[in-house]
Design a protein around this motif. Structure first.
Motif, PDB file in Angstrom:
ATOM      1  N   LEU A 182      22.215   4.536  22.401  1.00 13.82           N
ATOM      2  CA  LEU A 182      21.315   3.386  22.298  1.00 13.82           C
ATOM      3  C   LEU A 182      19.882   3.847  22.077  1.00 13.82           C
ATOM      4  CD1 LEU A 182      21.158   0.302  22.403  1.00 13.82           C
ATOM      5  CD2 LEU A 182      20.726   0.477  24.863  1.00 13.82           C
ATOM      6  N   VAL A 183      19.473   4.916  22.762  1.00 12.37           N
ATOM      7  CA  VAL A 183      18.127   5.462  22.563  1.00 12.37           C
ATOM      8  C   VAL A 183      17.956   5.898  21.115  1.00 12.37           C
ATOM      9  CG1 VAL A 183      16.543   7.345  23.177  1.00 12.37           C
ATOM     10  CG2 VAL A 183      17.851   6.183  24.960  1.00 12.37           C
ATOM     11  N   ASN A 184      18.959   6.592  20.571  1.00 12.14           N
ATOM     12  CA  ASN A 184      18.883   7.061  19.193  1.00 12.14           C
ATOM     13  C   ASN A 184      18.898   5.916  18.192  1.00 12.14           C
ATOM     14  OD1 ASN A 184      18.770   9.642  20.128  1.00 12.14           O
ATOM     15  ND2 ASN A 184      20.758  10.272  19.350  1.00 12.14           N
ATOM     16  N   LEU A 185      19.678   4.869  18.469  1.00 12.85           N
ATOM     17  CA  LEU A 185      19.707   3.706  17.585  1.00 12.85           C
ATOM     18  C   LEU A 185      18.322   3.081  17.494  1.00 12.85           C
ATOM     19  CD1 LEU A 185      21.104   1.513  15.888  1.00 12.85           C
ATOM     20  CD2 LEU A 185      21.679   0.347  18.034  1.00 12.85           C
ATOM     21  N   ALA A 186      17.683   2.869  18.645  1.00 15.21           N
ATOM     22  CA  ALA A 186      16.341   2.288  18.664  1.00 15.21           C
ATOM     23  C   ALA A 186      15.357   3.189  17.925  1.00 15.21           C
ATOM     24  CB  ALA A 186      15.884   2.053  20.101  1.00 15.21           C
ATOM     25  N   ALA A 187      15.476   4.506  18.144  1.00 15.18           N
ATOM     26  CA  ALA A 187      14.568   5.451  17.499  1.00 15.18           C
ATOM     27  C   ALA A 187      14.737   5.448  15.981  1.00 15.18           C
ATOM     28  CB  ALA A 187      14.797   6.852  18.051  1.00 15.18           C
ATOM     29  N   GLU A 188      15.991   5.409  15.504  1.00 16.48           N
ATOM     30  CA  GLU A 188      16.236   5.367  14.059  1.00 16.48           C
ATOM     31  C   GLU A 188      15.646   4.105  13.449  1.00 16.48           C
ATOM     32  OE1 GLU A 188      17.297   7.595  12.114  1.00 16.48           O
ATOM     33  OE2 GLU A 188      18.713   8.900  13.156  1.00 16.48           O
ATOM     34  N   LEU A 189      15.853   2.969  14.103  1.00 13.57           N
ATOM     35  CA  LEU A 189      15.350   1.703  13.582  1.00 13.57           C
ATOM     36  C   LEU A 189      13.832   1.692  13.565  1.00 13.57           C
ATOM     37  CD1 LEU A 189      15.806  -1.194  12.609  1.00 13.57           C
ATOM     38  CD2 LEU A 189      15.936  -1.892  15.010  1.00 13.57           C
ATOM     39  N   LEU A 190      13.207   2.097  14.682  1.00 21.59           N
ATOM     40  CA  LEU A 190      11.751   2.075  14.772  1.00 21.59           C
ATOM     41  C   LEU A 190      11.115   3.144  13.895  1.00 21.59           C
ATOM     42  CD1 LEU A 190      11.432   1.515  18.633  1.00 21.59           C
ATOM     43  CD2 LEU A 190      11.007  -0.158  16.822  1.00 21.59           C
ATOM     44  N   GLY A 191      11.886   4.155  13.480  1.00 23.50           N
ATOM     45  CA  GLY A 191      11.362   5.206  12.629  1.00 23.50           C
ATOM     46  C   GLY A 191      11.387   4.882  11.146  1.00 23.50           C
ATOM     47  N   ILE A 192      12.039   3.803  10.753  1.00 18.20           N
ATOM     48  CA  ILE A 192      12.045   3.401   9.346  1.00 18.20           C
ATOM     49  C   ILE A 192      10.655   2.906   8.989  1.00 18.20           C
ATOM     50  CG2 ILE A 192      12.997   1.756   7.681  1.00 18.20           C
ATOM     51  CD1 ILE A 192      15.630   1.904   9.294  1.00 18.20           C
ATOM     52  N   SER A 193      10.110   3.404   7.902  1.00 14.99           N
ATOM     53  CA  SER A 193       8.687   3.196   7.600  1.00 14.99           C
ATOM     54  C   SER A 193       8.266   1.739   7.599  1.00 14.99           C
ATOM     55  CB  SER A 193       8.334   3.840   6.255  1.00 14.99           C
ATOM     56  OG  SER A 193       9.124   3.298   5.200  1.00 14.99           O
ATOM     57  N   SER A 194       9.036   0.849   6.983  1.00 18.22           N
ATOM     58  CA  SER A 194       8.609  -0.545   6.902  1.00 18.22           C
ATOM     59  C   SER A 194       8.636  -1.218   8.269  1.00 18.22           C
ATOM     60  CB  SER A 194       9.500  -1.333   5.921  1.00 18.22           C
ATOM     61  OG  SER A 194      10.848  -1.296   6.332  1.00 18.22           O
ATOM     62  N   VAL A 195       9.565  -0.811   9.131  1.00 18.67           N
ATOM     63  CA  VAL A 195       9.604  -1.342  10.491  1.00 18.67           C
ATOM     64  C   VAL A 195       8.441  -0.784  11.294  1.00 18.67           C
ATOM     65  CG1 VAL A 195      10.934  -1.453  12.657  1.00 18.67           C
ATOM     66  CG2 VAL A 195      12.099  -1.666  10.447  1.00 18.67           C
ATOM     67  N   LYS A 196       8.250   0.522  11.218  1.00 17.12           N
ATOM     68  CA  LYS A 196       7.163   1.168  11.966  1.00 17.12           C
ATOM     69  C   LYS A 196       5.817   0.569  11.585  1.00 17.12           C
ATOM     70  CE  LYS A 196       6.081   5.338  10.633  1.00 17.12           C
ATOM     71  NZ  LYS A 196       4.704   5.232  10.107  1.00 17.12           N
ATOM     72  N   ASN A 197       5.584   0.369  10.291  1.00 13.06           N
ATOM     73  CA  ASN A 197       4.281  -0.118   9.830  1.00 13.06           C
ATOM     74  C   ASN A 197       4.029  -1.563  10.196  1.00 13.06           C
ATOM     75  OD1 ASN A 197       3.657   2.348   8.625  1.00 13.06           O
ATOM     76  ND2 ASN A 197       4.644   1.791   6.698  1.00 13.06           N
ATOM     77  N   ASN A 198       5.092  -2.343  10.389  1.00 13.06           N
ATOM     78  CA  ASN A 198       4.916  -3.768  10.699  1.00 13.06           C
ATOM     79  C   ASN A 198       5.118  -4.115  12.164  1.00 13.06           C
ATOM     80  OD1 ASN A 198       4.462  -5.371   8.074  1.00 13.06           O
ATOM     81  ND2 ASN A 198       6.126  -3.984   7.531  1.00 13.06           N
ATOM     82  N   CYS A 199       5.709  -3.206  12.923  1.00 15.01           N
ATOM     83  CA  CYS A 199       6.034  -3.527  14.321  1.00 15.01           C
ATOM     84  C   CYS A 199       5.101  -2.847  15.317  1.00 15.01           C
ATOM     85  CB  CYS A 199       7.485  -3.154  14.623  1.00 15.01           C
ATOM     86  SG  CYS A 199       8.694  -4.119  13.698  1.00 15.01           S
ATOM     87  N   PHE A 200       4.322  -1.874  14.879  1.00 10.71           N
ATOM     88  CA  PHE A 200       3.405  -1.191  15.786  1.00 10.71           C
ATOM     89  C   PHE A 200       1.969  -1.402  15.358  1.00 10.71           C
ATOM     90  CE2 PHE A 200       7.318   1.332  16.341  1.00 10.71           C
ATOM     91  CZ  PHE A 200       7.465   1.202  17.707  1.00 10.71           C
TER      92      PHE A 200
ATOM     93  N   PRO B  22       0.811  -1.207   0.000  1.00 10.98           N
ATOM     94  CA  PRO B  22       0.000   0.000   0.000  1.00 10.98           C
ATOM     95  C   PRO B  22       0.849   1.263   0.000  1.00 10.98           C
ATOM     96  CG  PRO B  22       0.138  -0.893   2.210  1.00 10.98           C
ATOM     97  CD  PRO B  22       0.822  -1.879   1.297  1.00 10.98           C
ATOM     98  N   HIS B  23       2.162   1.121   0.176  1.00  9.59           N
ATOM     99  CA  HIS B  23       3.048   2.265   0.240  1.00  9.59           C
ATOM    100  C   HIS B  23       3.623   2.549  -1.134  1.00  9.59           C
ATOM    101  CE1 HIS B  23       2.646   1.877   4.508  1.00  9.59           C
ATOM    102  NE2 HIS B  23       3.017   0.626   4.412  1.00  9.59           N
ATOM    103  N   PRO B  24       4.047   3.789  -1.371  1.00  7.52           N
ATOM    104  CA  PRO B  24       4.645   4.126  -2.673  1.00  7.52           C
ATOM    105  C   PRO B  24       5.832   3.221  -2.975  1.00  7.52           C
ATOM    106  CG  PRO B  24       4.278   6.099  -1.345  1.00  7.52           C
ATOM    107  CD  PRO B  24       4.035   4.912  -0.447  1.00  7.52           C
ATOM    108  N   LEU B  25       5.933   2.806  -4.218  1.00  5.19           N
ATOM    109  CA  LEU B  25       7.032   1.947  -4.634  1.00  5.19           C
ATOM    110  C   LEU B  25       7.917   2.703  -5.602  1.00  5.19           C
ATOM    111  CD1 LEU B  25       5.168  -1.419  -5.332  1.00  5.19           C
ATOM    112  CD2 LEU B  25       6.440  -0.774  -3.291  1.00  5.19           C
ATOM    113  N   ILE B  26       9.183   2.364  -5.569  1.00  4.60           N
ATOM    114  CA  ILE B  26      10.100   2.900  -6.551  1.00  4.60           C
ATOM    115  C   ILE B  26      10.854   1.735  -7.163  1.00  4.60           C
ATOM    116  CG2 ILE B  26      10.391   5.185  -5.533  1.00  4.60           C
ATOM    117  CD1 ILE B  26      12.744   4.257  -4.049  1.00  4.60           C
ATOM    118  N   HIS B  27      11.285   1.907  -8.379  1.00  2.00           N
ATOM    119  CA  HIS B  27      11.937   0.815  -9.103  1.00  2.00           C
ATOM    120  C   HIS B  27      13.303   1.250  -9.586  1.00  2.00           C
ATOM    121  CE1 HIS B  27       8.076  -1.386  -9.355  1.00  2.00           C
ATOM    122  NE2 HIS B  27       7.585  -0.164  -9.323  1.00  2.00           N
TER     123      HIS B  27
END
Length: 205
Positions: A187-205, A23-28
């Motif tokens: 460590l806080v910033n590492l977790a935030a960067e990872l959880l802020g990536i769209s595919s992770v955010k959309n599938n993990c929350f 459902p998210h924009p795709l690029i090729h």
């Protein structure tokens, strides 16, 4: 046994979801440079909601996080500094991404994507966890994460002592307070960067 089941489930899910239109924009093909003005190296605490700051990476995340972090560590700094197109070419050349793979665009920064969600949905099922694990394992192959963001993550990994150490700290720290105690703002910033990536955010929350 339980971890093996989750990993197997995540692998199957990754193969299954790859065939489903996103459902998210795709690029090729080659991707344009994005976020080129982002700075790297500053370790300022990212203001994120408590639900995200206290995200609990359980033992099932050991392999997916280790796998992803090792991949990010393997990318040369000069490739990441050269931008998104250079990153795409390097991932293809090194077998981490298919040349013509449709990629979900990672359009938001860690701060923006997490602050935009005041209440995050809890992970309550095996299916939800499996989707999250698959998103992490397949991240570089399926999501056009800006090179600048990966470079920040790589610097955080280096500051924490490497991929293995970073994974161990994330598995131990179940709250923001524990993250700060065990690995500080890095460590806080590492977790935030990872959880802020769209595919992770959309599938993990």
């Amino acid at each position: 046994m339980k971890s093996q089941l989750f990993i197997a489930t995540a692998s199957l899910l990754a193969a299954f979801t790859a065939a489903i239109p996103s459902p998210h924009p795709l690029i090729h093909g080659l991707i344009p440079d994005t976020n080129s003005a982002e700075t790297v190296g500053k370790v300022n605490r990212i203001n994120i909601p408590a639900a995200a700051a206290n995200y609990n990476f359980t033992n099932e995340f050991d392999f997916p996080l280790g796998h992803l972090f090792a991949q990010i560590e393997s990318i040369p700094d000069d490739v990441l500094e050269a931008g998104d197109e250079a990153l795409h070419k390097w991932l293809v050349t090194n077998g981490l991404r298919e040349p013509d793979a449709p990629l979900k665009r990672d359009e938001t920064s860690a701060t923006d994507s997490l602050l935009a969600r005041a209440v995050l949905e809890a992970r309550v099922s095996v299916w939800k966890i499996a989707k999250c694990l698959a998103a992490i394992v397949q991240l570089l192959a399926t999501t056009a994460v800006p090179a600048a963001k990966l470079l920040r993550i790589k610097k955080y990994l280096e500051a924490l002592g490497g991929a293995r150490e970073a994974v161990e700290l994330l598995l131990k720290a179940t709250t923001q307070a524990e993250k700060l105690r065990l690995g500080g703002e890095v460590l806080v910033n590492l977790a935030a960067e990872l959880l802020g990536i769209s595919s992770v955010k959309n599938n993990c929350f």
